[in-house]
Design a protein around this motif. Structure first.
Motif, PDB file in Angstrom:
ATOM      1  N   ALA A  44      51.966 -26.673 -56.988  1.00 40.78           N
ATOM      2  CA  ALA A  44      50.772 -26.444 -57.797  1.00 40.78           C
ATOM      3  C   ALA A  44      50.107 -25.158 -57.322  1.00 40.78           C
ATOM      4  O   ALA A  44      49.976 -24.928 -56.122  1.00 40.78           O
ATOM      5  N   PHE A  45      49.708 -24.338 -58.282  1.00 40.75           N
ATOM      6  CA  PHE A  45      49.107 -23.044 -57.969  1.00 40.75           C
ATOM      7  C   PHE A  45      47.791 -22.872 -58.701  1.00 40.75           C
ATOM      8  O   PHE A  45      47.598 -23.405 -59.788  1.00 40.75           O
ATOM      9  N   VAL A  46      46.906 -22.078 -58.088  1.00 34.59           N
ATOM     10  CA  VAL A  46      45.687 -21.640 -58.746  1.00 34.59           C
ATOM     11  C   VAL A  46      45.652 -20.119 -58.696  1.00 34.59           C
ATOM     12  O   VAL A  46      46.249 -19.490 -57.820  1.00 34.59           O
ATOM     13  N   VAL A  47      44.962 -19.549 -59.656  1.00 36.46           N
ATOM     14  CA  VAL A  47      44.630 -18.126 -59.631  1.00 36.46           C
ATOM     15  C   VAL A  47      43.126 -18.065 -59.446  1.00 36.46           C
ATOM     16  O   VAL A  47      42.382 -18.755 -60.156  1.00 36.46           O
ATOM     17  N   GLN A  48      42.704 -17.272 -58.463  1.00 30.86           N
ATOM     18  CA  GLN A  48      41.284 -17.146 -58.153  1.00 30.86           C
ATOM     19  C   GLN A  48      40.830 -15.704 -58.309  1.00 30.86           C
ATOM     20  O   GLN A  48      41.601 -14.773 -58.070  1.00 30.86           O
ATOM     21  N   ASP A  49      39.552 -15.544 -58.663  1.00 35.97           N
ATOM     22  CA  ASP A  49      38.991 -14.205 -58.705  1.00 35.97           C
ATOM     23  C   ASP A  49      38.487 -13.835 -57.313  1.00 35.97           C
ATOM     24  O   ASP A  49      38.632 -14.610 -56.361  1.00 35.97           O
ATOM     25  N   GLN A  50      37.885 -12.667 -57.176  1.00 39.47           N
ATOM     26  CA  GLN A  50      37.445 -12.199 -55.865  1.00 39.47           C
ATOM     27  C   GLN A  50      36.351 -13.074 -55.267  1.00 39.47           C
ATOM     28  O   GLN A  50      36.144 -13.077 -54.058  1.00 39.47           O
ATOM     29  N   ASP A  51      35.656 -13.858 -56.100  1.00 41.50           N
ATOM     30  CA  ASP A  51      34.627 -14.776 -55.621  1.00 41.50           C
ATOM     31  C   ASP A  51      35.180 -16.180 -55.356  1.00 41.50           C
ATOM     32  O   ASP A  51      34.421 -17.115 -55.138  1.00 41.50           O
ATOM     33  N   LYS A  52      36.495 -16.308 -55.403  1.00 43.66           N
ATOM     34  CA  LYS A  52      37.206 -17.579 -55.180  1.00 43.66           C
ATOM     35  C   LYS A  52      36.986 -18.594 -56.298  1.00 43.66           C
ATOM     36  O   LYS A  52      37.239 -19.784 -56.128  1.00 43.66           O
ATOM     37  N   ARG A  53      36.547 -18.137 -57.457  1.00 41.06           N
ATOM     38  CA  ARG A  53      36.425 -19.013 -58.622  1.00 41.06           C
ATOM     39  C   ARG A  53      37.820 -19.213 -59.191  1.00 41.06           C
ATOM     40  O   ARG A  53      38.576 -18.255 -59.378  1.00 41.06           O
ATOM     41  N   ILE A  54      38.182 -20.448 -59.477  1.00 41.48           N
ATOM     42  CA  ILE A  54      39.510 -20.757 -60.002  1.00 41.48           C
ATOM     43  C   ILE A  54      39.549 -20.439 -61.491  1.00 41.48           C
ATOM     44  O   ILE A  54      38.762 -20.954 -62.273  1.00 41.48           O
ATOM     45  N   LEU A  55      40.487 -19.563 -61.858  1.00 39.23           N
ATOM     46  CA  LEU A  55      40.631 -19.104 -63.239  1.00 39.23           C
ATOM     47  C   LEU A  55      41.772 -19.793 -63.969  1.00 39.23           C
ATOM     48  O   LEU A  55      41.802 -19.808 -65.196  1.00 39.23           O
ATOM     49  N   GLY A  56      42.734 -20.331 -63.211  1.00 39.51           N
ATOM     50  CA  GLY A  56      43.881 -20.976 -63.825  1.00 39.51           C
ATOM     51  C   GLY A  56      44.540 -21.941 -62.864  1.00 39.51           C
ATOM     52  O   GLY A  56      44.392 -21.818 -61.647  1.00 39.51           O
ATOM     53  N   PHE A  57      45.275 -22.896 -63.429  1.00 38.76           N
ATOM     54  CA  PHE A  57      45.974 -23.924 -62.646  1.00 38.76           C
ATOM     55  C   PHE A  57      47.289 -24.252 -63.332  1.00 38.76           C
ATOM     56  O   PHE A  57      47.343 -24.379 -64.559  1.00 38.76           O
ATOM     57  N   ALA A  58      48.347 -24.357 -62.549  1.00 36.55           N
ATOM     58  CA  ALA A  58      49.652 -24.743 -63.092  1.00 36.55           C
ATOM     59  C   ALA A  58      50.400 -25.582 -62.072  1.00 36.55           C
ATOM     60  O   ALA A  58      50.209 -25.434 -60.866  1.00 36.55           O
ATOM     61  N   MET A  59      51.269 -26.442 -62.589  1.00 35.54           N
ATOM     62  CA  MET A  59      52.076 -27.333 -61.755  1.00 35.54           C
ATOM     63  C   MET A  59      53.517 -27.312 -62.200  1.00 35.54           C
ATOM     64  O   MET A  59      53.799 -27.204 -63.400  1.00 35.54           O
ATOM     65  N   GLY A  60      54.414 -27.435 -61.233  1.00 39.65           N
ATOM     66  CA  GLY A  60      55.826 -27.560 -61.520  1.00 39.65           C
ATOM     67  C   GLY A  60      56.422 -28.706 -60.725  1.00 39.65           C
ATOM     68  O   GLY A  60      56.007 -28.973 -59.599  1.00 39.65           O
ATOM     69  N   THR A  61      57.401 -29.381 -61.301  1.00 35.42           N
ATOM     70  CA  THR A  61      58.058 -30.491 -60.620  1.00 35.42           C
ATOM     71  C   THR A  61      59.229 -29.963 -59.777  1.00 35.42           C
ATOM     72  O   THR A  61      59.688 -28.835 -59.982  1.00 35.42           O
TER      73      THR A  61
END
Length: 155
Positions: free
Chosen positions: A61-78
């Motif tokens: 599972a991954f997140v993409v964060q901006d420079q303020d550590k706000r999560i902009l996206g989330f994805a999961m793979g099996t």
């Protein structure tokens, strides 16, 4: 917009839950027709405890964060190369966040020795997945009174 991709942490489960819910309600109208009865069913399992269990599960599972550590996206793979979730915040749409998440998942699959990635797409996301080289398999899945087309991509 500068951002980073990181492994998701169960500590982020509440923020990820809010992201999932906003993305479904605001971006997936083509799928649920802006009908609260349809999207409430879709949101039912989008809870912080469920998200935490998904993150702590056997997949990636991954997140993409901006420079303020706000999560902009989330994805999961099996572990077998299926992508069950890939969502972005509505205000992060079309900024490269989705492509970054998909690249992270596909790299993880390759590192595991997999040669294929697969997913079931909403109507909203079909064009995006096709732009990344995913092709329809001809199969469909029906969930929550919605039909999702299946896609695969060789890695």
């Amino acid at each position: 917009m500068p951002y980073t991709v990181e492994r998701a942490s169960s500590a982020d489960s509440h923020e990820i839950t809010l992201l999932l819910r906003a993305s479904i309600i605001e971006l997936c109208g083509l799928d649920h027709g802006d009908n609260p009865d349809r999207y409430k069913a879709w949101l039912k399992n989008k809870t912080a405890p469920n998200v935490e269990s998904w993150i702590d599960g056997p997949g990636a599972a991954f997140v993409v964060q901006d420079q303020d550590k706000r999560i902009l996206g989330f994805a999961m793979g099996t572990p077998k190369g299926h992508i069950p979730l890939m969502y972005v915040l509505p205000d992060a749409r079309l900024t490269g966040v989705s492509k970054t998440l998909m690249r992270a998942l596909e790299d993880t699959f390759r590192d595991r020795g997999l040669d294929e990635s697969c997913l079931s797409s909403t109507l909203t996301a079909e064009r995006f997945y096709k732009s990344l080289g995913y092709a329809e398999t001809g199969e469909t899945k029906t969930q929550l009174d919605m039909t999702f087309r299946c896609f695969k991509k060789g890695l």
